[in-house]
Scaffold this motif. Structure first.
Motif, PDB file in Angstrom:
ATOM      1  N   PHE A 180      60.455  56.984  28.918  1.00 10.42           N
ATOM      2  CA  PHE A 180      61.658  57.651  28.432  1.00 10.42           C
ATOM      3  C   PHE A 180      62.920  57.082  29.045  1.00 10.42           C
ATOM      4  O   PHE A 180      63.980  57.106  28.433  1.00 10.42           O
ATOM      5  CB  PHE A 180      61.561  59.152  28.707  1.00 10.42           C
ATOM      6  N   VAL A 236      63.939  54.331  26.797  1.00 11.30           N
ATOM      7  CA  VAL A 236      64.483  54.822  25.542  1.00 11.30           C
ATOM      8  C   VAL A 236      65.874  55.406  25.753  1.00 11.30           C
ATOM      9  O   VAL A 236      66.772  55.239  24.940  1.00 11.30           O
ATOM     10  CB  VAL A 236      63.533  55.879  24.928  1.00 11.30           C
ATOM     11  N   ASP A 288      64.440  52.252   9.613  1.00  8.22           N
ATOM     12  CA  ASP A 288      63.021  51.932   9.807  1.00  8.22           C
ATOM     13  C   ASP A 288      62.465  51.001   8.739  1.00  8.22           C
ATOM     14  O   ASP A 288      61.312  50.557   8.834  1.00  8.22           O
ATOM     15  CB  ASP A 288      62.183  53.211   9.887  1.00  8.22           C
ATOM     16  N   LYS A 291      59.601  49.289  17.330  1.00  7.77           N
ATOM     17  CA  LYS A 291      59.009  50.524  17.850  1.00  7.77           C
ATOM     18  C   LYS A 291      60.015  51.276  18.711  1.00  7.77           C
ATOM     19  O   LYS A 291      60.203  52.491  18.574  1.00  7.77           O
ATOM     20  CB  LYS A 291      57.743  50.209  18.643  1.00  7.77           C
ATOM     21  N   THR A 292      60.670  50.553  19.613  1.00  8.42           N
ATOM     22  CA  THR A 292      61.669  51.185  20.484  1.00  8.42           C
ATOM     23  C   THR A 292      62.846  51.689  19.665  1.00  8.42           C
ATOM     24  O   THR A 292      63.384  52.772  19.922  1.00  8.42           O
ATOM     25  CB  THR A 292      62.147  50.195  21.557  1.00  8.42           C
ATOM     26  N   LYS A 330      62.833  52.746  16.553  1.00  9.56           N
ATOM     27  CA  LYS A 330      62.452  53.966  15.842  1.00  9.56           C
ATOM     28  C   LYS A 330      62.389  55.158  16.793  1.00  9.56           C
ATOM     29  O   LYS A 330      62.833  56.268  16.438  1.00  9.56           O
ATOM     30  CB  LYS A 330      61.111  53.755  15.138  1.00  9.56           C
ATOM     31  N   MET A 331      61.855  54.946  18.000  1.00  5.27           N
ATOM     32  CA  MET A 331      61.810  56.034  18.975  1.00  5.27           C
ATOM     33  C   MET A 331      63.213  56.463  19.373  1.00  5.27           C
ATOM     34  O   MET A 331      63.514  57.661  19.488  1.00  5.27           O
ATOM     35  CB  MET A 331      61.042  55.580  20.224  1.00  5.27           C
ATOM     36  N   THR A 332      64.093  55.467  19.561  1.00  5.18           N
ATOM     37  CA  THR A 332      65.451  55.755  20.017  1.00  5.18           C
ATOM     38  C   THR A 332      66.253  56.486  18.951  1.00  5.18           C
ATOM     39  O   THR A 332      66.888  57.517  19.217  1.00  5.18           O
ATOM     40  CB  THR A 332      66.166  54.448  20.401  1.00  5.18           C
ATOM     41  N   GLY A 341      65.097  58.116  16.434  1.00  6.75           N
ATOM     42  CA  GLY A 341      64.482  59.424  16.195  1.00  6.75           C
ATOM     43  C   GLY A 341      64.977  60.454  17.196  1.00  6.75           C
ATOM     44  O   GLY A 341      65.257  61.605  16.846  1.00  6.75           O
ATOM     45  N   GLY A 342      65.090  60.020  18.455  1.00  7.16           N
ATOM     46  CA  GLY A 342      65.605  60.922  19.483  1.00  7.16           C
ATOM     47  C   GLY A 342      67.057  61.294  19.246  1.00  7.16           C
ATOM     48  O   GLY A 342      67.447  62.458  19.413  1.00  7.16           O
ATOM     49  N   LYS A 390      67.257  63.876  16.445  1.00 10.13           N
ATOM     50  CA  LYS A 390      66.898  65.224  16.888  1.00 10.13           C
ATOM     51  C   LYS A 390      68.014  65.855  17.707  1.00 10.13           C
ATOM     52  O   LYS A 390      68.189  67.078  17.705  1.00 10.13           O
ATOM     53  CB  LYS A 390      65.609  65.173  17.706  1.00 10.13           C
TER      54      LYS A 390
END
Length: 278
Positions: free
Chosen positions: A209, A212, A234, A250-251, A253-255, A257-258, A261
């Motif tokens: 985390f 990220v 994406d 991948k990073t 999309k995670m970033t 996405g966070g 939210k």
């Protein structure tokens, strides 16, 4: 205790016209005048690097070498003799690589990955291309998720062999590589996994985390610099994302996405958009 080829903190014991002498338990070690910090006086403690000059006298400097004893660094050859090669070390005196410590010979202008060490016979700092004997995973000084220094060593079928903290070796797998790598490049990374046989997998960047979170700040900054909109999402290719953001898909999309939210961005048909206040 004086440590040649390393930084030492030594006290000024006397001042002379051509510099100052530093305490070594004997007659003192000269720090030439051009390297003496302004205002230095007797009794002051100075951080200096110690090595032997061209006349084999122990001497101090406030210059910063490209590497110290125990480190593995990439250095450029400046001259070659039948006895060996001299590499630019970042100091007034070049560092010597004996012929017997070279792999396939050296040439002026070439760059070589070498280990800096103390020669047992002379007590002087030297370098060697034969770094394998200095690397071992038998007694590890790292654990999983540790942040470490990684030096690119050589390419293999599964990725790159990386030197960890100048002591161990690990593998950076091809699916974890998102930037150009060349021998001698140095990066921060972390220990992803230690196998039962002490083989190590490593990854560039910071773990989990924290990584990220750092990337989130980058995405927000780039959005701000581009009027709040970037044409990446994406559906963008990994190469496009890495080329602009310097991170894997991948990073990314995670970033993002966070950030979604947290209501700091929104997704559009063609990219991402910063919400008001970001």
């Amino acid at each position: 205790m004086i440590r040649v080829g390393e930084y030492n903190t030594l006290k000024v014991i006397r001042t002379v016209e051509f510099g100052v002498y530093l305490e070594d338990g004997d007659k003192g070690i000269l720090l030439p005048k051009r390297f003496v910090p302004r205002g230095a006086k007797e009794g002051d403690e100075l951080s200096v690097f110690l090595y032997h000059d061209s006349e084999q006298r122990l001497i101090a400097t406030t210059q910063k070498p490209f590497g110290v004893v125990g480190e593995i660094v990439m250095l450029e050859a400046v001259s070659v003799t039948p006895q060996g090669a001299f590499l630019n070390w970042g100091l007034m005196k070049d560092i010597f690589v004996p012929k017997s410590k070279q792999l396939m010979g050296m040439r002026p202008g070439g760059r070589y990955l070498v280990k800096i060490y103390i020669d047992d016979q002379t007590g002087r700092v030297a370098a060697t291309e034969k770094i394998d004997p200095f690397l071992s995973n038998d007694d590890l000084t790292v654990k999983e998720m540790d942040i470490v220094d990684l030096t690119v060593w050589r390419r293999t079928d599964i990725g790159y062999v990386m030197i960890i903290n100048h002591k161990h070796t690990g593998v950076l797998h091809h699916n974890e590589i998102y930037r150009h790598l060349s021998e001698g490049y140095v990066f921060k990374g972390y220990i992803k996994r230690i196998h039962p046989d002490n083989l190590i997998d490593v990854v560039l960047g910071k773990p989990g985390f924290q990584r990220v979170e750092d990337e989130a700040a980058k995405v927000l900054r780039l959005l701000k610099e581009n009027d709040g909109y970037l044409p990446y999402n994406d559906k963008s290719s990994p190469d496009e994302i890495y080329g602009f953001f310097g991170m894997s898909k991948k990073t990314f999309k995670m970033t993002t996405g966070g950030l979604y939210k947290q209501r700091k961005i929104e997704f559009t048909n063609g990219g991402i958009k910063a919400l008001d206040g970001e």
